[in-house]
Design an enzyme around this catalytic site. Sequence first.
Site, PDB file in Angstrom:
ATOM      1  N   HIS A 191      74.216  71.572   2.881  1.00  0.00           N
ATOM      2  CA  HIS A 191      73.368  70.681   2.076  1.00  0.00           C
ATOM      3  C   HIS A 191      71.922  70.699   2.554  1.00  0.00           C
ATOM      4  CE1 HIS A 191      76.419  69.070  -0.429  1.00  0.00           C
ATOM      5  NE2 HIS A 191      77.012  68.318   0.467  1.00  0.00           N
ATOM      6  N   ARG A 298      73.515  76.631 -15.750  1.00  0.00           N
ATOM      7  CA  ARG A 298      74.803  76.048 -15.366  1.00  0.00           C
ATOM      8  C   ARG A 298      74.920  74.664 -15.999  1.00  0.00           C
ATOM      9  NH1 ARG A 298      72.322  77.702 -10.544  1.00  0.00           N
ATOM     10  NH2 ARG A 298      73.215  79.590  -9.606  1.00  0.00           N
ATOM     11  N   ARG A 334      75.854  78.987 -19.755  1.00  0.00           N
ATOM     12  CA  ARG A 334      77.250  79.228 -19.385  1.00  0.00           C
ATOM     13  C   ARG A 334      78.068  77.989 -19.716  1.00  0.00           C
ATOM     14  NH1 ARG A 334      78.410  80.164 -13.162  1.00  0.00           N
ATOM     15  NH2 ARG A 334      78.184  77.899 -13.123  1.00  0.00           N
ATOM     16  N   GLU A 433      83.020  88.907 -13.905  1.00  0.00           N
ATOM     17  CA  GLU A 433      83.216  88.522 -12.506  1.00  0.00           C
ATOM     18  C   GLU A 433      84.627  88.833 -12.020  1.00  0.00           C
ATOM     19  OE1 GLU A 433      82.266  84.311 -12.383  1.00  0.00           O
ATOM     20  OE2 GLU A 433      82.931  84.100 -14.453  1.00  0.00           O
ATOM     21  N   ASP A 457      81.320  86.326  -7.395  1.00  0.00           N
ATOM     22  CA  ASP A 457      82.780  86.369  -7.512  1.00  0.00           C
ATOM     23  C   ASP A 457      83.301  87.795  -7.656  1.00  0.00           C
ATOM     24  OD1 ASP A 457      83.350  83.703  -7.164  1.00  0.00           O
ATOM     25  OD2 ASP A 457      83.174  83.203  -9.279  1.00  0.00           O
ATOM     26  N   ARG A 467      84.028  84.899   0.557  1.00  0.00           N
ATOM     27  CA  ARG A 467      82.683  84.994   1.134  1.00  0.00           C
ATOM     28  C   ARG A 467      82.353  83.803   2.026  1.00  0.00           C
ATOM     29  NH1 ARG A 467      78.475  82.846  -2.706  1.00  0.00           N
ATOM     30  NH2 ARG A 467      79.594  81.694  -4.313  1.00  0.00           N
ATOM     31  N   CYS A 504      73.504  87.680 -12.828  1.00  0.00           N
ATOM     32  CA  CYS A 504      73.046  86.354 -12.413  1.00  0.00           C
ATOM     33  C   CYS A 504      73.567  85.950 -11.037  1.00  0.00           C
ATOM     34  CB  CYS A 504      73.429  85.301 -13.451  1.00  0.00           C
ATOM     35  SG  CYS A 504      75.190  85.209 -13.789  1.00  0.00           S
TER      36      CYS A 504
END
Length: 572
Positions: A191, A298, A334, A433, A457, A467, A504
């Site tokens: 964060h 998003r 998306r 993806e 992804d 990852r 993206c």
Amino acid sequence: MSKLIKGIAASDGVAIAKAYLLVEPDLTFDKNEKVTDVEGEVAKFNSAIEASKVELTKIRNNAEVQLGADKAAIFDAHLLVLDDPELIQPIQDKIKNENANAATALTDVTTQFVTIFESMDNEYMKERAADIRDVSKRVLSHILGVELPNPSMIDESVVIVGNDLTPSDTAQLNKEFVQGFATNIGGRTSHSAIMSRSLEIPAIVGTKSITQEVKQGDIIIVDGLNGDVIVNPTEDELIAYQDKRECYFADKKELQKLRDADTVTVDGVHAELAANIGTPNDLPGVIENGAQGIGLYRTEFLYMGRDQMPTEEEQFEAYKEVLEAMDGKRVVVRTLDIGGDKELSYLNLPEEMNPFLGYRAIRLCLAQQDIFRPQLRALLRASVYGKLNIMFPMVATINEFREAKAILLEEKENLKNEGHDISDDIELGIMVEIPATAALADVFAKEVDFFSIGTNDLIQYTLAADRMSERVSYLYQPYNPSILRLVKQVIEASHKEGKWTGMCGEMAGDETAIPLLLGLGLDEFSMSATSILKARRQINGLSKNEMTELANRAVDCATQEEVIELVNNYVK
């Protein structure tokens, strides 16, 4: 004599100022102390909860002003924790049934939750553990009557040094005075790292021991470009880093000259640089950095941090705002990409062993059309306010795309019958993806209008490497020839049908990947807005013909290391 401390570069830039140690408050208490006035202790706990809510609401509102609604949503999640009966009730029960003091009950119960979440192989749930720790610390401070550090009170130029900065610490930083920060723990996806990039202040995390090696008032340099912290620099080091800082700002200023420039190679081939956004609050950065469109909008922010579904009208306004602001430039939205890894109480999503391979994204939307249809209706209604493209995430089969398209066309007809104007120029595409989708790109290309490759992804699914897992992170290889071959296959399939392909994922803005992607024929590079000008400068200095030769050689390499060496030899 100066001291060099190495860490992880979390946010670009160079900061030079005296150290301000964020001292951890004394939150110790007698864990074994029993209480006799049980009702009074429950009331004390409830009072601490309410006081924490008041504080967090103030912090949340400040974060929205400084960082935007997307980042402020972290504190909406914190406020939901304070209202979560599954957390609050066991604490109250422990006080009543075991005569535990409020501090003990709080820490025992929250520690159980944190342990469970941290043991999950799921980055979202690990972030939930961080949220609970942050909230628990705030409530405990009110129970004990101890004041937490308040970074918003800093009124001189400093670099903050601490074990870690909680989301609420970071949200209170005043850019006017806080020049940068360095912490013992954390990574690029924590964060505090994400917020430091939003605030555009240099930051280094994961130093392990900086709080033991720095004293209050020490002069320190934070080199957010290389991950170095220099404590009490020599005169020569000070001069060198002052020069480096000036060069950094001069370079940023120089890049601004490219804001309105075309993205075109030295041999005249145009490329499109677009931005990824999480909310309409990201628009100023998009415009300021000269994005030629939005390659990924998003939509999850509309669903997060709340206890009920967003209405069609709320969604319509959020889409309309972005389309109008982009003034005719392409906006790729998306549809909802969410699953069991995110806790949305009103969706009642099942818990899954591996939510990233489970019931999520287009799978969820096709199964729960009461979620999907309002989003599609809102998008269709907003389409007349700009150039709208819609893409469906995590499509694995052609039938999923066909079903999603059929639902959209059905809602388009419904809206027209209701008297709404709908654009006839909406392009429909999919995220690539999943390796199966890339393998059948030629089949999809006959039916979709465009592809957008989601490399984050695609890489982990292709190489079977999480990852977020340190143990297998060495297998998360963006430049692995297998990935390059899949990307090439997708681009060639789209071009054969007269369609276009964008990207993206993080790879689209990576300076090692850009020459390869340009050579492979990628049409649109969509990235963080702050990366656009650097990418434009890089592409404007490359030859498309030479990069095509590079890419053709790269896909024939055997390893990622060979690819990187090849790129370094071509692009110097």
